[in-house]
Motif scaffolding. Structure first.
Motif, PDB file in Angstrom:
ATOM      1  N   HIS A   2       0.830  -1.207   0.000  1.00 18.36           N
ATOM      2  CA  HIS A   2       0.000   0.000   0.000  1.00 18.36           C
ATOM      3  C   HIS A   2       0.861   1.253   0.000  1.00 18.36           C
ATOM      4  O   HIS A   2       0.553   2.237  -0.686  1.00 18.36           O
ATOM      5  CB  HIS A   2      -0.927  -0.020   1.218  1.00 18.36           C
ATOM      6  N   ARG A   3       1.953   1.223   0.739  1.00 19.46           N
ATOM      7  CA  ARG A   3       2.839   2.399   0.770  1.00 19.46           C
ATOM      8  C   ARG A   3       3.470   2.629  -0.590  1.00 19.46           C
ATOM      9  O   ARG A   3       3.569   3.755  -1.073  1.00 19.46           O
ATOM     10  CB  ARG A   3       3.922   2.198   1.841  1.00 19.46           C
ATOM     11  N   LEU A   4       3.900   1.546  -1.248  1.00 22.28           N
ATOM     12  CA  LEU A   4       4.508   1.683  -2.566  1.00 22.28           C
ATOM     13  C   LEU A   4       3.485   2.169  -3.589  1.00 22.28           C
ATOM     14  O   LEU A   4       3.793   2.996  -4.456  1.00 22.28           O
ATOM     15  CB  LEU A   4       5.101   0.342  -2.998  1.00 22.28           C
ATOM     16  N   PHE A   5       2.222   1.671  -3.483  1.00 24.00           N
ATOM     17  CA  PHE A   5       1.184   2.116  -4.409  1.00 24.00           C
ATOM     18  C   PHE A   5       0.878   3.602  -4.220  1.00 24.00           C
ATOM     19  O   PHE A   5       0.630   4.329  -5.198  1.00 24.00           O
ATOM     20  CB  PHE A   5      -0.086   1.289  -4.182  1.00 24.00           C
ATOM     21  N   ALA A   6       0.903   4.080  -2.964  1.00 21.66           N
ATOM     22  CA  ALA A   6       0.647   5.493  -2.703  1.00 21.66           C
ATOM     23  C   ALA A   6       1.749   6.365  -3.298  1.00 21.66           C
ATOM     24  O   ALA A   6       1.485   7.495  -3.751  1.00 21.66           O
ATOM     25  CB  ALA A   6       0.527   5.734  -1.200  1.00 21.66           C
ATOM     26  N   GLU A   7       2.987   5.853  -3.307  1.00 21.31           N
ATOM     27  CA  GLU A   7       4.074   6.614  -3.911  1.00 21.31           C
ATOM     28  C   GLU A   7       3.971   6.637  -5.434  1.00 21.31           C
ATOM     29  O   GLU A   7       4.288   7.662  -6.067  1.00 21.31           O
ATOM     30  CB  GLU A   7       5.422   6.022  -3.491  1.00 21.31           C
ATOM     31  N   LEU A   8       3.519   5.536  -6.030  1.00 19.37           N
ATOM     32  CA  LEU A   8       3.423   5.469  -7.482  1.00 19.37           C
ATOM     33  C   LEU A   8       2.201   6.215  -8.002  1.00 19.37           C
ATOM     34  O   LEU A   8       2.231   6.792  -9.093  1.00 19.37           O
ATOM     35  CB  LEU A   8       3.381   4.010  -7.929  1.00 19.37           C
ATOM     36  N   GLU A   9       1.089   6.152  -7.270  1.00 18.48           N
ATOM     37  CA  GLU A   9      -0.166   6.788  -7.693  1.00 18.48           C
ATOM     38  C   GLU A   9      -0.682   7.688  -6.572  1.00 18.48           C
ATOM     39  O   GLU A   9      -1.627   7.348  -5.862  1.00 18.48           O
ATOM     40  CB  GLU A   9      -1.222   5.724  -8.043  1.00 18.48           C
ATOM     41  N   PRO A  10      -0.075   8.843  -6.359  1.00 22.16           N
ATOM     42  CA  PRO A  10      -0.516   9.704  -5.246  1.00 22.16           C
ATOM     43  C   PRO A  10      -1.895  10.297  -5.459  1.00 22.16           C
ATOM     44  O   PRO A  10      -2.543  10.731  -4.494  1.00 22.16           O
ATOM     45  CB  PRO A  10       0.557  10.799  -5.209  1.00 22.16           C
ATOM     46  N   SER A  11      -2.404  10.306  -6.702  1.00 23.30           N
ATOM     47  CA  SER A  11      -3.721  10.907  -6.952  1.00 23.30           C
ATOM     48  C   SER A  11      -4.881   9.974  -6.603  1.00 23.30           C
ATOM     49  O   SER A  11      -6.023  10.427  -6.546  1.00 23.30           O
ATOM     50  CB  SER A  11      -3.832  11.326  -8.423  1.00 23.30           C
ATOM     51  N   LEU A  12      -4.592   8.693  -6.387  1.00 25.68           N
ATOM     52  CA  LEU A  12      -5.640   7.716  -6.079  1.00 25.68           C
ATOM     53  C   LEU A  12      -5.636   7.423  -4.590  1.00 25.68           C
ATOM     54  O   LEU A  12      -4.584   7.199  -3.987  1.00 25.68           O
ATOM     55  CB  LEU A  12      -5.431   6.423  -6.867  1.00 25.68           C
ATOM     56  N   THR A  13      -6.841   7.421  -4.006  1.00 24.70           N
ATOM     57  CA  THR A  13      -6.989   7.118  -2.591  1.00 24.70           C
ATOM     58  C   THR A  13      -7.596   5.720  -2.449  1.00 24.70           C
ATOM     59  O   THR A  13      -8.766   5.498  -2.782  1.00 24.70           O
ATOM     60  CB  THR A  13      -7.884   8.152  -1.898  1.00 24.70           C
ATOM     61  N   VAL A  14      -6.803   4.791  -1.992  1.00 22.80           N
ATOM     62  CA  VAL A  14      -7.233   3.394  -1.847  1.00 22.80           C
ATOM     63  C   VAL A  14      -6.811   2.911  -0.469  1.00 22.80           C
ATOM     64  O   VAL A  14      -5.664   3.102  -0.060  1.00 22.80           O
ATOM     65  CB  VAL A  14      -6.608   2.496  -2.937  1.00 22.80           C
ATOM     66  N   ILE A  15      -7.745   2.271   0.237  1.00 21.25           N
ATOM     67  CA  ILE A  15      -7.404   1.732   1.552  1.00 21.25           C
ATOM     68  C   ILE A  15      -6.656   0.403   1.385  1.00 21.25           C
ATOM     69  O   ILE A  15      -6.659  -0.204   0.312  1.00 21.25           O
ATOM     70  CB  ILE A  15      -8.660   1.546   2.406  1.00 21.25           C
TER      71      ILE A  15
END
Length: 318
Positions: A2-15
């Protein structure tokens, strides 16, 4: 992940849970093969960032066993190019142990005492189990000495598949029902009794005033040809008693009679016609020996219908 996904796609909010569910769905649905996954990983994560690469690949390996099937306790079948995880190795080890136990058990069990194998559904899970066990049979089949041992190995493999997928296998054996079967003469008598009771019940209903069409129809069929003569009706239900004339032979006379036929040596003198037949057959060319090749066996197996009723070996054809 989840942390890596937040860094790659900061515009998407996913729990975290939603991301894990999406990742699990992609792996289980077989949308991408291994090569496509590797290409996407290289595009998403730069090769210079080794720590990020390790963090990304770890969940993929952990979720890899679910790529084959979603069922619980389903063995995972992977290609030779895939990396076999610890979970897969343990599952294959368990399958190999189950196969060996089934083959050893089948070799020591007579044909008539083998359990009945059920027909299994042609599902992805069952196919995966069969594909995993097939390579394990090579060692056993190469060491087989004759056709009977080969058949025993195949039955053991089929039994192992049933146990792995959890199919219900009868443990009573096929000979149990045959040894305790009701004799044919007793079944015939019991069938006659059941039919006679049913007919008597309908006649009693008619006698008590039940005039429904079905009762009347059965009454007319019962008395057909008897002119409503009840005595003739019940006489037709009786069977003549078969009995011989004269006193019955005692045990000693019976033994002496059959012993004189079967226990005493007899020298038979053949007639002259046997020499004539032998001389006529002397010039007949013997038939060439029949040689059955593997191609012949393969052709017979190919033409046989699926789930053909098993013989003494208990194996269905498929």
């Amino acid at each position: 992940m989840h942390r890596l996904f937040a860094e790659l796609e900061p515009s998407l909010t996913v729990i975290e849970q939603n991301l894990a569910d999406r990742d699990r769905y992609i792996l289980r649905s077989n949308i991408f093969d291994v090569a496509e996954f590797e290409r996407l990983r290289r595009e998403a994560v730069p090769s210079s960032d080794e720590n990020a690469t390790a963090e990304y690949t770890a969940p993929q390996i952990a979720e890899q066993p679910a790529n084959v099937n979603t069922a619980v306790n389903t063995p995972v079948v992977v290609d030779s190019n895939d990396n076999v995880t610890v979970a897969q190795e343990l599952e294959l080890k368990h399958m190999r142990s189950t196969l060996e136990e089934a083959i050893v058990e089948t070799r020591s069990t007579p044909l008539e005492n083998r359990p009945r194998l059920p027909r299994i559904a042609l599902s992805k899970r069952n196919r995966a189990v069969v594909r995993a066990l097939n390579p394990m049979l090579v060692t056993y089949l190469e060491a087989s000495r004759d056709l009977c041992e080969t058949e025993s190995i195949l039955f053991g493999a089929a039994l192992a598949v049933c146990r792995i997928i959890g199919a219900k296998v009868s443990t009573a054996g096929r000979a149990t029902g045959q040894s305790s079967a009701i004799p044919a003469w007793r079944r015939r008598i019991e069938e006659r009794i059941v039919k006679a009771r049913a007919l008597i019940g309908r006649l009693i209903c008619f006698r008590s005033g039940n005039n429904r069409p079905r009762i009347v129809r059965n009454f007319r069929m019962a008395f057909a040809g008897t002119n409503s003569d009840q005595k003739r009706l019940y006489e037709s239900l009786e069977r003549p008693m078969v009995s011989g004339t004269g006193p019955a032979p005692n045990q000693a006379d019976t033994i002496a009679f059959w012993r004189g036929l079967w226990s005493e040596p007899v020298n038979h003198s053949e007639g002259p016609w046997t020499e004539v037949v032998a001389s006529q057959c002397a010039n007949i060319t013997p038939m060439d020996p029949v040689i059955i090749t593997p191609d012949d066996e393969a052709e017979v197996v190919r033409r046989a219908p699926n789930w053909k009723i098993p013989g003494l070996d208990g194996l269905h054809h498929y």
